[in-house]
Design an enzyme around this catalytic site. Structure first.
Site, mmCIF file in Angstrom:
data_model
loop_
_atom_site.group_PDB
_atom_site.id
_atom_site.type_symbol
_atom_site.label_atom_id
_atom_site.label_comp_id
_atom_site.label_asym_id
_atom_site.label_seq_id
_atom_site.Cartn_x
_atom_site.Cartn_y
_atom_site.Cartn_z
ATOM 1 N N ARG A 132 -2.283 -6.094 -8.534
ATOM 2 C CA ARG A 132 -1.218 -7.050 -8.257
ATOM 3 C C ARG A 132 -1.185 -8.148 -9.307
ATOM 4 O O ARG A 132 -0.182 -8.469 -9.870
ATOM 5 C CB ARG A 132 -1.398 -7.659 -6.863
ATOM 6 N N HIS B 290 0.837 -1.202 0.000
ATOM 7 C CA HIS B 290 0.000 0.000 0.000
ATOM 8 C C HIS B 290 0.877 1.259 0.000
ATOM 9 O O HIS B 290 0.624 2.194 -0.756
ATOM 10 C CB HIS B 290 -0.882 0.047 1.257
ATOM 11 N N SER C 258 -3.261 -7.712 2.767
ATOM 12 C CA SER C 258 -3.540 -7.614 4.204
ATOM 13 C C SER C 258 -3.962 -8.976 4.739
ATOM 14 O O SER C 258 -3.587 -9.363 5.853
ATOM 15 C CB SER C 258 -4.641 -6.584 4.455
ATOM 16 N N LYS D 155 -16.439 -7.656 1.923
ATOM 17 C CA LYS D 155 -16.721 -9.081 2.114
ATOM 18 C C LYS D 155 -16.712 -9.521 3.570
ATOM 19 O O LYS D 155 -17.564 -10.271 4.000
ATOM 20 C CB LYS D 155 -15.682 -9.915 1.357
HETATM 21 P P1 ADP Z 1 -9.970 -3.231 -0.701
HETATM 22 O O1 ADP Z 1 -10.697 -4.058 0.313
HETATM 23 O O2 ADP Z 1 -10.706 -2.010 -1.125
HETATM 24 O O3 ADP Z 1 -9.418 -3.990 -1.862
HETATM 25 P P2 ADP Z 1 -7.271 -3.127 0.336
HETATM 26 O O4 ADP Z 1 -6.834 -2.409 1.553
HETATM 27 O O5 ADP Z 1 -7.155 -4.608 0.329
HETATM 28 O O6 ADP Z 1 -8.765 -2.646 0.134
HETATM 29 O O7 ADP Z 1 -6.529 -2.567 -0.926
HETATM 30 C C1 ADP Z 1 -6.609 -1.219 -1.291
HETATM 31 C C2 ADP Z 1 -5.988 -1.015 -2.651
HETATM 32 O O8 ADP Z 1 -4.592 -1.283 -2.573
HETATM 33 C C3 ADP Z 1 -6.520 -1.932 -3.746
HETATM 34 O O9 ADP Z 1 -6.541 -1.212 -4.957
HETATM 35 C C4 ADP Z 1 -5.506 -3.021 -3.826
HETATM 36 O O10 ADP Z 1 -5.476 -3.606 -5.106
HETATM 37 C C5 ADP Z 1 -4.243 -2.256 -3.537
HETATM 38 N N1 ADP Z 1 -3.194 -3.090 -2.982
HETATM 39 C C6 ADP Z 1 -3.303 -3.990 -1.978
HETATM 40 N N2 ADP Z 1 -2.137 -4.604 -1.734
HETATM 41 C C7 ADP Z 1 -1.249 -4.067 -2.619
HETATM 42 C C8 ADP Z 1 0.127 -4.306 -2.914
HETATM 43 N N3 ADP Z 1 0.820 -5.244 -2.273
HETATM 44 N N4 ADP Z 1 0.709 -3.567 -3.878
HETATM 45 C C9 ADP Z 1 -0.027 -2.654 -4.566
HETATM 46 N N5 ADP Z 1 -1.320 -2.401 -4.362
HETATM 47 C C10 ADP Z 1 -1.933 -3.097 -3.403
#
Ligand code: ADP
Length: 162
Positions: A91, A17, A129, A41
């Site tokens: 990703r 992130h 995450s 979800k």
């Molecule tokens: P959501 O539940 O909205 O997907 P996340 O916190 O899981 O929220 O992810 C937020 C954003 O960050 C999403 O666009 C996701 O694809 C991106 N993201 C998550 N992990 C990574 C990573 N390792 N590298 C780049 N982008 C990421």
């Protein structure tokens, strides 16, 4: 002043992130990290306040970045903060379907907002995450994948010392 909104659940924030936040800073004047109260979800492990705090600490040295919680419709929050665009990370191909569905729907709801997809850094393509929480639960080392504050907070949450 060009603002981009980077929305997500950030349960918890990872180095993947933060890599995206840095890329956003290079392209825009201001990056708002929007921490969604609810996940689409599952029930998050951390409260929204805890998630905002971890992301704020991780971004504390980045002047262009502001971390804010939100609930309700993403496009409403994007308008509220004056964002010109929404940032999402990609990703793998598996992210693509959900992300494009969301993007097309958000574009219908707010045609003035651009949606920007940036590929993840190679080092973090497999970091999510969910997987971080799983490794931490099983006692694995997550130091390479998350900011220091997350190691500490996950340890507390899971009843360990860090
Ligand atoms: P959501 O539940 O909205 O997907 P996340 O916190 O899981 O929220 O992810 C937020 C954003 O960050 C999403 O666009 C996701 O694809 C991106 N993201 C998550 N992990 C990574 C990573 N390792 N590298 C780049 N982008 C990421």
């Amino acid at each position: 002043m060009r603002t981009i909104l980077y929305p997500g659940t950030f349960d918890p924030v990872t180095k993947g992130h933060m890599d995206l936040v840095e890329r956003g800073c290079r392209l825009f004047d201001r990056v708002i990290v929007g921490v969604a109260a609810a996940h689409h979800k599952e029930t998050p492990l951390f409260t929204v306040d805890e998630r905002v705090e971890m992301a704020s600490i991780a971004a504390s040295e980045m002047d262009q970045v502001e971390v804010r919680p939100f609930d309700g419709l993403l496009v409403d929050f994007a308008r509220e903060v004056g964002a010109a665009a929404i940032l999402r990370g990609l990703r793998a191909i598996s992210d693509y379907e959900f992300e494009t569905q969301m993007a097309f729907m958000n574009r219908k709801l707010a045609p003035e907002l651009e949606i920007l997809f940036l590929p993840a850094d190679e080092r973090y393509t497999y970091v999510s995450s969910a997987i971080i929480k799983e490794i931490a639960r099983l006692g694995g080392d997550i130091a390479r994948f998350v900011p220091p504050v997350v190691i500490e907070r996950l340890g507390e949450k899971l009843g360990r010392n860090g």
